[in-house]
Design a protein around this motif. Structure first.
Motif, PDB file in Angstrom:
ATOM      1  N   TRP A   1      -7.596   8.493  -1.180  1.00 21.09           N
ATOM      2  CA  TRP A   1      -6.740   7.321  -0.934  1.00 21.09           C
ATOM      3  C   TRP A   1      -7.428   6.293  -0.043  1.00 21.09           C
ATOM      4  N   VAL A   2      -8.151   6.781   0.948  1.00 20.86           N
ATOM      5  CA  VAL A   2      -8.905   5.843   1.818  1.00 20.86           C
ATOM      6  C   VAL A   2      -9.908   5.060   0.971  1.00 20.86           C
TER       7      VAL A   2
ATOM      8  N   GLN B   1       0.836  -1.205   0.000  1.00 15.26           N
ATOM      9  CA  GLN B   1       0.000   0.000   0.000  1.00 15.26           C
ATOM     10  C   GLN B   1       0.871   1.256   0.000  1.00 15.26           C
TER      11      GLN B   1
ATOM     12  N   PHE C   1      -2.634  13.803  -6.319  1.00 12.64           N
ATOM     13  CA  PHE C   1      -2.655  15.124  -5.690  1.00 12.64           C
ATOM     14  C   PHE C   1      -2.860  16.219  -6.744  1.00 12.64           C
TER      15      PHE C   1
ATOM     16  N   SER D   1       0.750   8.960  -5.758  1.00  8.98           N
ATOM     17  CA  SER D   1       0.299  10.147  -5.005  1.00  8.98           C
ATOM     18  C   SER D   1       0.522  11.470  -5.750  1.00  8.98           C
TER      19      SER D   1
ATOM     20  N   PHE E   1      -8.087   2.363  -1.224  1.00 11.42           N
ATOM     21  CA  PHE E   1      -7.741   1.120  -0.518  1.00 11.42           C
ATOM     22  C   PHE E   1      -8.981   0.336  -0.106  1.00 11.42           C
ATOM     23  N   ARG E   2     -10.063   1.061   0.152  1.00  9.15           N
ATOM     24  CA  ARG E   2     -11.284   0.360   0.561  1.00  9.15           C
ATOM     25  C   ARG E   2     -11.919  -0.386  -0.608  1.00  9.15           C
TER      26      ARG E   2
ATOM     27  N   TYR F   1       1.058   4.027  -2.912  1.00 14.68           N
ATOM     28  CA  TYR F   1       0.884   5.451  -2.571  1.00 14.68           C
ATOM     29  C   TYR F   1       2.012   6.286  -3.161  1.00 14.68           C
TER      30      TYR F   1
ATOM     31  N   GLU G   1      -5.509  18.682  -0.074  1.00  9.62           N
ATOM     32  CA  GLU G   1      -4.905  17.673   0.820  1.00  9.62           C
ATOM     33  C   GLU G   1      -5.981  16.783   1.431  1.00  9.62           C
TER      34      GLU G   1
ATOM     35  N   GLN H   1      -6.493  12.771   0.626  1.00  9.04           N
ATOM     36  CA  GLN H   1      -6.486  11.746   1.687  1.00  9.04           C
ATOM     37  C   GLN H   1      -7.777  10.914   1.670  1.00  9.04           C
ATOM     38  N   ASP H   2      -8.899  11.604   1.533  1.00  5.50           N
ATOM     39  CA  ASP H   2     -10.187  10.881   1.443  1.00  5.50           C
ATOM     40  C   ASP H   2     -10.188   9.937   0.245  1.00  5.50           C
TER      41      ASP H   2
END
Lengths: 188, 183
Positions: free
Chosen positions: A53-54, A20, A32, A28, A57-58, A24, A46, A50-51
């Motif tokens: 990326w979560v 992971q 970004f 990233s 992965f989910r 990233y 930012e 971040q949201d």
């Protein structure tokens, strides 16, 4: 997708933390940049990144290797940004303001070499928010009108007309910018 | 410059755009991910504990208070062991009441009067009372299979003496009888 990338995604799907982190660091900067394009401030970008990326992965288990991973990432970021601003109700996607449209004569005179990236970016950001969003989604991210309509909760025809207006407004803005620049050069 | 050319030009400018995120972003993301994971794990553990507790409570309630399960039913299924333990006289005193009640419940009132408990054998009454509705039902359900658990209702059993029946009871299983209790 190359085999290394497929393997990396497979390991991420199994929940390996090192994979992971590698994923990233690989994606990233792209993610970004997309987040910045759809946000008003760097701080918002930012949060959105971040949201996003979560979510990546989910929902990675639902990603199929037959599709473009980069395209999938872009869609997630754009959706996250739109959801972010919709929640905050900071802007609407149906803005009617006085626009500067390019005339056919202007369009003939329009040459891509006249403008650099910063100027085009500035011109896109000067567009009404709804136009700018549709334009960026269609032209830069490569969304289809149907996808844009679903994401923004608008009609497909609205998406098409907004894109058409956005193009004309963008060219008009760029031409105006060029005129202003010429005038300032002449005064000097 | 055509529309497609403008699009291509703009796309070419931004398609491969990459901007490095701020330094702390990676750690902040993975800390958040860890928190989400631990929260999920805790929720899963809590859920499974709650499920086990519920299952335990449910089974304990069912086995400790079995009457709860039958509280809404007026039907009481007699235990064969209890039946055999009953005194023959007690059975004989109680059974006529049941024998009068049962036919009223079932709509087979014509069939009931013709059957009488044998006077010489009071113990035969349980067998008769249990068997009669079964016989009546069998009459209604022609062609249906005879239930195994129905007590023998043959004329030979009517004529059994007390002694013979007691002997038989020692050797045989007395099958459960269904008794309906009415207010």
């Amino acid at each position: 997708m190359d085999s290394e990338e497929v393997e990396l995604i497979e390991r991420c799907k199994k929940g390996h933390a090192d994979a992971q982190r590698r994923l990233y660091s690989r994606y990233s900067p792209l993610l970004f940049a997309v987040a910045l394009r759809y946000s008003n401030t760097r701080h918002d970008a930012e949060d959105i990144a971040q949201d996003a990326w979560v979510k990546v992965f989910r929902y990675l288990k639902s990603f199929s290797e037959n599709n473009s991973f980069e395209g999938w990432l872009r869609r997630i970021v754009v959706n996250t940004a739109i959801t972010h601003y919709r929640r905050q109700k900071k802007h609407t996607y149906h803005v009617d303001i006085d626009e500067v449209y390019a005339t056919p004569k202007d369009l003939e005179a329009f040459k891509e070499t006249d403008y650099n990236k910063e100027e085009i970016e500035k011109a896109i950001n000067a567009l009404p928010k709804g136009y700018a969003t549709v334009f960026k989604m269609y032209v830069i991210e490569g969304f289809k009108h149907k996808e844009i309509a679903e994401t923004l909760g608008i009609d497909v025809n609205t998406s098409k007309s907004q894109l058409s207006r956005a193009r004309r407004a963008l060219q008009g803005t760029l031409i105006n910018m060029a005129r202003i620049a010429k005038k300032s050069d002449g005064n000097q | 410059m055509g529309i497609n050319k403008v699009d291509q030009y703009v796309k070419g400018m931004f398609a491969d755009e990459a901007i490095q995120p701020p330094k702390g972003a990676e750690n902040a993301l993975f800390e958040r991910m860890d928190k989400i994971r631990s929260r999920k794990r805790r929720a899963r553990i809590f859920g499974s504990v709650a499920l086990v507790c519920f299952a335990y409570w449910g089974s304990a309630t069912l086995f400790e208070n079995p009457e709860v399960a039958f509280s809404n039913s007026e039907q009481v299924e007699a235990n064969p062991a209890d039946l055999s333990a009953l005194d023959a006289d007690e059975l004989a005193n109680e059974m006529p009441v049941i024998a009068n009640e049962e036919p009223m419940e079932s709509n087979q009132s014509e069939a009931i009067p013709s059957v009488e408990a044998p006077s010489d054998s009071r113990l035969a009454a349980p067998a008769m009372t249990n068997a009669q509705p079964a016989e009546v039902q069998q009459g209604d359900r022609k062609g249906a299979l005879e239930p195994i658990d129905v007590l023998p209702a043959s004329p030979a059993s009517h004529a059994m003496s007390d002694k013979a029946l007691r002997e038989a009871e020692e050797e045989r299983w007395v099958m459960p009888a269904v008794v309906k209790v009415k207010d």
